[in-house]
Design a protein around this motif. Structure first.
Motif, short mmCIF file in Angstrom:
data_model
loop_
_atom_site.label_atom_id
_atom_site.label_comp_id
_atom_site.label_asym_id
_atom_site.label_seq_id
_atom_site.Cartn_x
_atom_site.Cartn_y
_atom_site.Cartn_z
N THR A 1 0.85 -1.21 0.00
CA THR A 1 0.00 0.00 0.00
C THR A 1 0.88 1.24 0.00
O THR A 1 1.77 1.38 0.85
CB THR A 1 -0.91 0.01 1.26
OG1 THR A 1 -1.75 -1.13 1.21
CG2 THR A 1 -1.79 1.26 1.31
N GLY B 1 -1.12 7.23 1.79
CA GLY B 1 -2.22 8.07 1.31
C GLY B 1 -2.15 9.44 1.96
O GLY B 1 -1.05 10.00 2.12
N ASP C 1 -7.16 1.37 2.85
CA ASP C 1 -6.70 1.07 1.49
C ASP C 1 -6.39 -0.42 1.34
O ASP C 1 -6.71 -1.03 0.32
CB ASP C 1 -5.44 1.90 1.15
CG ASP C 1 -5.76 3.39 1.03
OD1 ASP C 1 -6.95 3.71 0.86
OD2 ASP C 1 -4.83 4.21 1.13
#
Ligand code: UTP
Length: 299
Positions: free
Chosen positions: A223, A226, A235
């Protein structure tokens, strides 16, 4: 993977900025409701659900959490000598026999997803729970995590606790879209972090209790950070949905957001009103306060 969860992860490495200045020295999870810190309520809920391995993700400033679960030899001796058996029991029961606590340091506060990832090598290849202690869930029957663990064991699905929130509040939560519910749960087909009310796929908000398939760890590793440079658990869950059943679970109980001032106040009031020794005094005190402020008329 139809398996009973045994391991619970408690991400407690956040900075707790909403409770400054108190959280300058006292971790948010150590703030008390009556006489027990928030972390104790979450730990008790995990143990009730069947967990015997508790993994705390802490940071280098949070000695208080580890100290709390450590044996307090001097204090125990003093209480024993003074014959204070009730108090002695209370501090000994912080962790019951057979339950082990493991502490892992999250070197940098890189987000909830990153905090969960720090537990990877200890959890291994089995489903596990994540509990956010500042979401305190009050229920007279089974705790929220036990309800979810029973459902997860029966179905083999991952579970995420949800509650209905007013639409104008969706921007404060992860929000899920689901297939039709059967009983208390429904399969999630989308999850979005903090959508504006107009963009929210529903008003079902994620609350801090999860039972996750261990496949989440590989997804967390891939991931990308963000908002705010943080690795978001949401996510990775969105990626997990693609190949694994993840269910929203509408738990039975009342949740207090003790990460906010009003939530902590609300929880304190509720636990006081439900307390076997304090309830009468708490009710009188509240009535008097409301009467003095002119909110109610006691005559
Ligand atoms: P919050 O969003 O509540 O952040 O984190 P916070 O730092 O605890 O509190 P505020 O917003 O500054 O007041 C949600 C959960 O994720 C953990 C927190 O400890 C909390 O249980 N967390 C968050 C970590 O363990 N590590 C992180 O890097 C971020």
């Amino acid at each position: 993977m139809k398996q009973r969860i045994r391991k619970a992860v408690f991400p407690v490495a956040g900075l707790g900025t909403r409770f400054l200045p108190a959280t300058k020295t006292v971790p948010k999870e150590m703030l008390p409701i009556i006489d027990r810190p928030l972390i104790q309520y979450a730990v008790d809920e995990a143990i009730e659900a069947g967990c015997d391995t508790l993994i705390f993700i802490t940071n280098r400033y949070k000695h208080a959490v580890a100290d709390y679960f450590d044996k307090a030899y001097e204090l125990e001796q003093k209480l024993e000598k003074a014959g204070k058996t009730d108090q002695l029991e209370k501090i000994r029961n912080v962790l019951p026999p057979g339950v082990r606590a493991i502490f892992v340091t999250q070197a940098e506060a890189l987000g909830l997803g990153h905090a969960v990832l720090c537990a990877k090598s200890i959890v291994g290849n089995e489903p596990f729970a994540v509990l956010l202690p500042d979401d305190l869930i009050w229920n007279r029957g089974d705790g929220a995590l036990k309800q979810m663990a029973d459902a997860a064991e029966a179905t083999g699905a991952s579970m995420i606790a949800v509650q209905d929130v007013p639409r104008e509040q969706t921007g404060s939560y992860g929000i899920v879209a689901t297939d039709e519910f059967s009983g208390r749960s429904g399969r999630i087909n989308a999850i979005v972090e903090k959508p504006a009310p107009a963009d929210a796929p529903s008003n079902l908000a994620v609350v801090g209790r999860y039972i996750l398939n261990p496949g989440i760890f590989d997804l967390l590793e891939s991931t990308t950070p963000g908002s705010g440079g943080e690795i978001q658990l949401t996510d990775a869950i969105a990626a997990l949905l693609a190949d694994n059943p993840v269910h929203a679970y509408r738990f039975k109980g009342t949740r207090f957001d003790c990460g906010t001032h009003i939530g902590l106040i609300e929880a304190t009031i509720r636990y006081a009103l439900d307390h076997e020794k304090l309830s009468d005094a708490a009710r009188d005190m509240m009535q008097n306060a409301l009467s003095e402020l002119g909110v109610i008329d006691l005559n």
